[in-house]
Scaffold this active site. Structure first.
Site, PDB file in Angstrom:
ATOM      1  N   GLU A 119      -5.303   8.747  -7.794  1.00  0.00           N
ATOM      2  CA  GLU A 119      -6.676   8.910  -7.224  1.00  0.00           C
ATOM      3  C   GLU A 119      -6.509  10.555  -6.618  1.00  0.00           C
ATOM      4  O   GLU A 119      -5.906  10.771  -5.648  1.00  0.00           O
ATOM      5  CB  GLU A 119      -6.865   7.963  -6.013  1.00  0.00           C
ATOM      6  CG  GLU A 119      -8.214   8.300  -5.360  1.00  0.00           C
ATOM      7  CD  GLU A 119      -8.365   7.310  -4.006  1.00  0.00           C
ATOM      8  OE1 GLU A 119      -9.358   7.616  -3.407  1.00  0.00           O
ATOM      9  OE2 GLU A 119      -7.620   6.515  -3.969  1.00  0.00           O
ATOM     10  N   GLY A 125       2.112   4.995   3.400  1.00  0.00           N
ATOM     11  CA  GLY A 125       1.564   5.495   4.807  1.00  0.00           C
ATOM     12  C   GLY A 125      -0.335   4.744   4.460  1.00  0.00           C
ATOM     13  O   GLY A 125      -0.766   4.521   3.622  1.00  0.00           O
ATOM     14  N   ASP A 135      -1.231   4.266  -5.035  1.00  0.00           N
ATOM     15  CA  ASP A 135      -1.959   3.470  -3.708  1.00  0.00           C
ATOM     16  C   ASP A 135      -1.459   1.954  -3.749  1.00  0.00           C
ATOM     17  O   ASP A 135      -1.581   1.652  -2.615  1.00  0.00           O
ATOM     18  CB  ASP A 135      -3.648   3.622  -4.171  1.00  0.00           C
ATOM     19  CG  ASP A 135      -4.353   3.192  -2.893  1.00  0.00           C
ATOM     20  OD1 ASP A 135      -3.998   3.699  -1.880  1.00  0.00           O
ATOM     21  OD2 ASP A 135      -5.380   2.445  -3.016  1.00  0.00           O
ATOM     22  N   HIS A 148       1.052  -1.196   0.045  1.00  0.00           N
ATOM     23  CA  HIS A 148      -0.029   0.026   0.116  1.00  0.00           C
ATOM     24  C   HIS A 148       1.095   1.203   0.110  1.00  0.00           C
ATOM     25  O   HIS A 148       1.409   1.669   1.047  1.00  0.00           O
ATOM     26  CB  HIS A 148      -0.776   0.085   1.218  1.00  0.00           C
ATOM     27  CG  HIS A 148      -2.005   1.112   1.363  1.00  0.00           C
ATOM     28  ND1 HIS A 148      -3.030   1.055   0.554  1.00  0.00           N
ATOM     29  CD2 HIS A 148      -2.070   2.284   2.062  1.00  0.00           C
ATOM     30  CE1 HIS A 148      -3.635   2.143   0.576  1.00  0.00           C
ATOM     31  NE2 HIS A 148      -3.130   2.777   1.673  1.00  0.00           N
ATOM     32  N   ARG A 162      12.726  15.181  15.094  1.00  0.00           N
ATOM     33  CA  ARG A 162      13.365  16.599  14.726  1.00  0.00           C
ATOM     34  C   ARG A 162      14.714  16.410  14.220  1.00  0.00           C
ATOM     35  O   ARG A 162      14.979  16.893  13.138  1.00  0.00           O
ATOM     36  CB  ARG A 162      13.562  17.410  15.736  1.00  0.00           C
ATOM     37  CG  ARG A 162      13.679  19.022  15.419  1.00  0.00           C
ATOM     38  CD  ARG A 162      13.622  20.043  16.473  1.00  0.00           C
ATOM     39  NE  ARG A 162      14.205  21.365  16.044  1.00  0.00           N
ATOM     40  CZ  ARG A 162      14.787  21.931  16.498  1.00  0.00           C
ATOM     41  NH1 ARG A 162      15.221  21.783  17.732  1.00  0.00           N
ATOM     42  NH2 ARG A 162      15.307  23.106  15.695  1.00  0.00           N
ATOM     43  N   GLY A 179      -5.634   7.975   3.280  1.00  0.00           N
ATOM     44  CA  GLY A 179      -5.684   9.355   3.815  1.00  0.00           C
ATOM     45  C   GLY A 179      -4.552   9.991   4.356  1.00  0.00           C
ATOM     46  O   GLY A 179      -4.627  11.313   4.783  1.00  0.00           O
ATOM     47  N   GLY A 227      -2.025  11.205   2.581  1.00  0.00           N
ATOM     48  CA  GLY A 227      -1.305  12.184   1.703  1.00  0.00           C
ATOM     49  C   GLY A 227      -0.554  11.580   0.841  1.00  0.00           C
ATOM     50  O   GLY A 227       0.456  12.524   0.112  1.00  0.00           O
ATOM     51  N   LYS A 228      -0.367  10.463   0.870  1.00  0.00           N
ATOM     52  CA  LYS A 228       0.510   9.749  -0.502  1.00  0.00           C
ATOM     53  C   LYS A 228       0.385  10.472  -1.887  1.00  0.00           C
ATOM     54  O   LYS A 228       1.383  10.734  -2.384  1.00  0.00           O
ATOM     55  CB  LYS A 228       0.271   8.295  -0.415  1.00  0.00           C
ATOM     56  CG  LYS A 228       0.766   7.420   0.577  1.00  0.00           C
ATOM     57  CD  LYS A 228       0.639   6.028   0.547  1.00  0.00           C
ATOM     58  CE  LYS A 228      -0.877   5.506   0.137  1.00  0.00           C
ATOM     59  NZ  LYS A 228      -1.858   5.816   1.343  1.00  0.00           N
ATOM     60  N   SER A 229      -0.860  10.176  -2.410  1.00  0.00           N
ATOM     61  CA  SER A 229      -1.172  10.811  -3.811  1.00  0.00           C
ATOM     62  C   SER A 229      -0.745  12.196  -3.859  1.00  0.00           C
ATOM     63  O   SER A 229      -0.309  12.646  -4.776  1.00  0.00           O
ATOM     64  CB  SER A 229      -2.662  10.390  -4.150  1.00  0.00           C
ATOM     65  OG  SER A 229      -2.945   9.270  -3.916  1.00  0.00           O
TER      66      SER A 229
END
Length: 148
Positions: free
Chosen positions: A76, A22, A52, A7, A107, A25, A27-29
Site C-alpha cells: 500500500e 506498528g 499491512d 498487523h 536512547r 500510519g 510508516g511500516k510500508s
C-alpha cells in the site's frame, strides 16, 4: 494450528527476515520499501513478503510469516492504493521492529526480545514516521548483528 494474523509488514533483507509492526500510519510500508530499495541499490537481495497484514506461525522454534493470499504481492502506497511488487512467499523472522511514538524510544536501549507464538525474536523499537532516521539505524543494526 491456523496461523495468527498480525498487523505488520514483513520483508527479506539478504538472508534475514524483518517484521515491522506498528499502528496504521506509523510508516511500516514506507520503512519496508526504503529498506528494500537500499539493499537492492547495494546489489543485495531484498523483497517484500507481506504488507499491512502478516500470517505468523511457529515451526521448529522459529517464527515464520507469509502473506494472506488476498494481498500477496501488493504494497500500500498511502494516497495511491495497493500496487504490485516482487515478493517472497514466506520468511523466518530474525528481527522485530516496533514503530512507536518518538518519546517511547530509549536512547541507549539494552538488547531486547519479544516472545511471539513461543518464539523469542530480537526486537528494536524505532520512532514511527521517521523513515529518514529509521532506515540507516536499522541498516547499521543489521550490519552489526547480521553481517553479510
Amino acid at each position: 494450528m491456523a496461523p495468527t494474523n498480525m498487523h505488520a509488514t514483513a520483508i527479506v533483507l539478504g538472508d534475514r527476515g524483518v517484521l515491522i509492526a506498528g499502528p496504521s500510519g506509523s510508516g511500516k510500508s514506507s520503512l519496508a520499501l526504503a529498506l528494500v530499495e537500499k539493499f537492492r541499490a547495494g546489489n543485495r537481495f531484498a523483497r517484500l513478503v507481506s504488507d499491512d497484514q502478516v500470517f505468523l506461525s511457529a515451526h521448529q522454534g522459529r517464527l515464520v510469516c507469509h502473506a494472506p493470499s488476498t494481498i500477496a504481492g501488493l504494497v500500500e502506497v498511502r494516497g495511491g492504493g495497493p500496487i504490485p511488487v516482487e515478493h517472497e512467499a514466506a520468511t523466518t523472522v530474525d528481527l522485530l521492529v516496533r514503530l512507536v511514538p518518538a518519546g517511547a524510544v530509549e536512547r541507549l536501549p539494552e538488547d531486547a526480545s519479544e516472545l511471539l507464538l513461543g518464539c523469542k525474536v530480537p526486537r528494536l523499537m524505532l520512532a514511527e514516521r521517521e523513515i529518514a532516521v529509521a532506515t540507516p539505524a536499522l541498516l547499521a543494526l543489521l550490519g552489526a548483528r547480521f553481517p553479510a
